[in-house]
Scaffold this motif. Structure first.
Motif, PDB file in Angstrom:
ATOM      1  N   GLY A  33      20.070   8.455  21.221  1.00 20.42           N
ATOM      2  CA  GLY A  33      21.298   8.998  20.634  1.00 20.42           C
ATOM      3  C   GLY A  33      22.083   7.800  20.114  1.00 20.42           C
ATOM      4  N   LEU A  34      22.352   7.777  18.810  1.00 14.12           N
ATOM      5  CA  LEU A  34      22.915   6.571  18.210  1.00 14.12           C
ATOM      6  C   LEU A  34      24.320   6.789  17.658  1.00 14.12           C
ATOM      7  N   ALA A  35      25.072   5.691  17.616  1.00  6.81           N
ATOM      8  CA  ALA A  35      26.452   5.721  17.118  1.00  6.81           C
ATOM      9  C   ALA A  35      26.589   4.766  15.940  1.00  6.81           C
ATOM     10  N   THR A  36      27.625   4.957  15.152  1.00  4.52           N
ATOM     11  CA  THR A  36      27.940   4.014  14.076  1.00  4.52           C
ATOM     12  C   THR A  36      29.237   3.288  14.449  1.00  4.52           C
ATOM     13  N   GLY A  37      29.938   2.735  13.455  1.00  3.86           N
ATOM     14  CA  GLY A  37      31.156   1.969  13.746  1.00  3.86           C
ATOM     15  C   GLY A  37      30.815   0.503  13.924  1.00  3.86           C
ATOM     16  N   SER A  38      31.839  -0.322  14.130  1.00  2.00           N
ATOM     17  CA  SER A  38      31.581  -1.761  14.197  1.00  2.00           C
ATOM     18  C   SER A  38      30.986  -2.185  15.540  1.00  2.00           C
ATOM     19  N   THR A  39      31.287  -1.468  16.610  1.00  6.33           N
ATOM     20  CA  THR A  39      30.873  -1.933  17.940  1.00  6.33           C
ATOM     21  C   THR A  39      29.351  -2.045  18.110  1.00  6.33           C
ATOM     22  N   ASN A  65      21.819  10.916  15.515  1.00  9.18           N
ATOM     23  CA  ASN A  65      23.123  10.274  15.434  1.00  9.18           C
ATOM     24  C   ASN A  65      24.233  11.238  15.801  1.00  9.18           C
ATOM     25  N   LEU A  66      25.347  10.656  16.187  1.00  7.47           N
ATOM     26  CA  LEU A  66      26.475  11.457  16.653  1.00  7.47           C
ATOM     27  C   LEU A  66      27.191  12.235  15.569  1.00  7.47           C
ATOM     28  N   ASP A  67      27.350  11.603  14.397  1.00  4.64           N
ATOM     29  CA  ASP A  67      28.299  12.207  13.462  1.00  4.64           C
ATOM     30  C   ASP A  67      28.078  11.772  12.017  1.00  4.64           C
ATOM     31  N   GLU A  68      28.761  12.452  11.124  1.00  2.00           N
ATOM     32  CA  GLU A  68      28.709  12.129   9.689  1.00  2.00           C
ATOM     33  C   GLU A  68      29.994  12.620   9.040  1.00  2.00           C
ATOM     34  N   TYR A  69      30.421  11.924   7.998  1.00  2.00           N
ATOM     35  CA  TYR A  69      31.581  12.381   7.226  1.00  2.00           C
ATOM     36  C   TYR A  69      31.192  13.607   6.412  1.00  2.00           C
ATOM     37  N   ILE A  70      32.100  14.576   6.355  1.00  2.00           N
ATOM     38  CA  ILE A  70      31.883  15.751   5.500  1.00  2.00           C
ATOM     39  C   ILE A  70      32.088  15.336   4.044  1.00  2.00           C
ATOM     40  N   GLY A  71      31.143  15.738   3.204  1.00  2.00           N
ATOM     41  CA  GLY A  71      31.273  15.479   1.768  1.00  2.00           C
ATOM     42  C   GLY A  71      30.477  14.272   1.300  1.00  2.00           C
ATOM     43  N   LEU A  72      29.976  13.459   2.233  1.00  2.00           N
ATOM     44  CA  LEU A  72      29.186  12.297   1.815  1.00  2.00           C
ATOM     45  C   LEU A  72      27.707  12.562   2.066  1.00  2.00           C
ATOM     46  N   ASP A  73      26.868  12.235   1.061  1.00  3.03           N
ATOM     47  CA  ASP A  73      25.434  12.339   1.359  1.00  3.03           C
ATOM     48  C   ASP A  73      24.890  10.940   1.650  1.00  3.03           C
ATOM     49  N   GLY A  74      23.641  10.897   2.072  1.00  2.00           N
ATOM     50  CA  GLY A  74      23.056   9.670   2.590  1.00  2.00           C
ATOM     51  C   GLY A  74      22.983   8.518   1.595  1.00  2.00           C
ATOM     52  N   TYR A  80      27.315   7.682   7.172  1.00  2.00           N
ATOM     53  CA  TYR A  80      26.723   7.149   8.408  1.00  2.00           C
ATOM     54  C   TYR A  80      25.197   7.083   8.318  1.00  2.00           C
ATOM     55  N   ARG A  81      24.594   7.933   7.486  1.00  2.00           N
ATOM     56  CA  ARG A  81      23.142   7.825   7.243  1.00  2.00           C
ATOM     57  C   ARG A  81      22.844   6.460   6.612  1.00  2.00           C
ATOM     58  N   TYR A  82      23.656   6.096   5.611  1.00  2.00           N
ATOM     59  CA  TYR A  82      23.481   4.812   4.927  1.00  2.00           C
ATOM     60  C   TYR A  82      23.678   3.661   5.927  1.00  2.00           C
ATOM     61  N   PHE A  83      24.713   3.789   6.738  1.00  2.00           N
ATOM     62  CA  PHE A  83      24.998   2.772   7.764  1.00  2.00           C
ATOM     63  C   PHE A  83      23.780   2.565   8.668  1.00  2.00           C
ATOM     64  N   MET A  84      23.202   3.662   9.131  1.00  2.00           N
ATOM     65  CA  MET A  84      22.060   3.543  10.054  1.00  2.00           C
ATOM     66  C   MET A  84      20.852   2.914   9.370  1.00  2.00           C
ATOM     67  N   ASP A  85      20.596   3.343   8.120  1.00  2.00           N
ATOM     68  CA  ASP A  85      19.469   2.759   7.386  1.00  2.00           C
ATOM     69  C   ASP A  85      19.653   1.247   7.275  1.00  2.00           C
ATOM     70  N   HIS A  86      20.885   0.850   6.889  1.00  2.00           N
ATOM     71  CA  HIS A  86      21.115  -0.567   6.610  1.00  2.00           C
ATOM     72  C   HIS A  86      21.268  -1.431   7.848  1.00  2.00           C
ATOM     73  N   ASN A 100      17.574  11.380  12.677  1.00  2.00           N
ATOM     74  CA  ASN A 100      18.419  12.530  12.307  1.00  2.00           C
ATOM     75  C   ASN A 100      19.902  12.161  12.332  1.00  2.00           C
ATOM     76  N   VAL A 101      20.588  12.585  11.288  1.00  2.00           N
ATOM     77  CA  VAL A 101      22.041  12.426  11.186  1.00  2.00           C
ATOM     78  C   VAL A 101      22.553  13.793  10.711  1.00  2.00           C
ATOM     79  N   PRO A 102      23.661  14.292  11.247  1.00  2.00           N
ATOM     80  CA  PRO A 102      24.149  15.582  10.731  1.00  2.00           C
ATOM     81  C   PRO A 102      24.329  15.516   9.210  1.00  2.00           C
ATOM     82  N   ASN A 103      24.109  16.648   8.556  1.00  2.00           N
ATOM     83  CA  ASN A 103      24.212  16.698   7.101  1.00  2.00           C
ATOM     84  C   ASN A 103      25.661  16.949   6.675  1.00  2.00           C
ATOM     85  N   GLY A 104      26.284  15.897   6.140  1.00  2.00           N
ATOM     86  CA  GLY A 104      27.693  15.989   5.725  1.00  2.00           C
ATOM     87  C   GLY A 104      27.892  16.829   4.475  1.00  2.00           C
TER      88      GLY A 104
END
Ligand code: F6R
Length: 237
Positions: A33-39, A65-74, A80-86, A100-104
């Protein structure tokens, strides 16, 4: 809850990476189970370093993954999909089909939430869940509220969260105001949880969620009810 105080951010990241590496080595097809953000960036760097040194194999690992912004695609570089890839997936041998990342961009966030919870259940739940924490005590994007929400759901982000995340965007008005986040069911079913936090600004909320009352006003306080939580906190950023 187990509490580990790390000397600095790098040590916090190393300790978290040790626990994740141990999980992957012990169960190569584990569910992270993965998170994004700076930490968690330093933790992901550590995992990449170990993969490059030939010490870790992600080929069978699955992730949610925990979460995704609504309205943004990968493809959006703020998603957050982009964040995880990078920050992780593009640098290790994980099969992206297993991530897997929720579909925003889902037309119906309620259906998307139900799909995501079913997915977590069908994977047998997460073996280890990594969490960061917001200054208001949010985990995932479960913001302070009157109730704990069990299901993966759409949320309006708090002003404090939008302020905190504005540093990743050109300007504050570009920060999405809504997100889709795992609810407390998907977070709490993890077999093991690691919460990482660093910096003097996170000290107060770490003390509060660990030792204060369990209340949806401090969403992370629900972790007091889980039997295998490790908090790794570094007073230094
Ligand atoms: C991100 C997430 C959030 C962050 C929290 C802390 O997937 O779930 O709860 O963990 O906002 O963010 P940072 O690490 O940037 O301080």
């Amino acid at each position: 809850m187990k509490y580990i105080e790390a000397g600095n951010y790098e040590e916090m990241s190393r300790i978290a990476a040790d626990m994740i590496a141990e999980q992957i080595s012990g169960k190569p097809d584990c569910v992270l189970g993965l998170a994004t953000g700076s930490t968690p960036v330093g933790t992901y760097k550590e995992l990449i370093r170990r993969y490059e040194a030939g010490k870790l194999d992600f080929s069978k690992v699955r992730s949610v993954n925990l979460d995704e912004y609504i309205g943004l695609d990968g493809t959006n570089d703020q998603s957050y999909r982009y964040f995880m890839d990078h920050n992780l997936f593009d640098h290790v041998n994980i099969d992206k089909k297993n991530t897997n990342v929720p579909n925003g961009k889902a037309a119906d966030p309620v259906k998307e939430g139900a799909r995501y919870d079913e997915l977590v259940a069908s994977l047998g739940g997460t073996d280890i869940q990594i969490l960061g924490i917001g200054h208001d005590g949010h985990i995932g994007f479960n913001e302070p509220d009157d109730v704990f929400y069990a299901a993966t759901h759409e949320v309006e982000l708090d002003d404090m969260t939008i302020d905190a995340n504005a540093r990743f965007f050109e300007s504050r008005d570009k920060v999405p105001t809504k997100a889709i986040t795992m609810g407390m069911w998907a977070i709490m079913q993890a077999k093991k949880i690691i919460l990482i936090a660093s910096g003097p600004d996170k000290k107060e909320i770490v003390d509060k969620f660990m030792h204060g009352p369990v209340t949806p006003r401090v969403p992370a306080s629900i972790l007091q009810c889980h039997r295998d939580v490790t908090v790794i906190y570094s007073p230094n950023k």
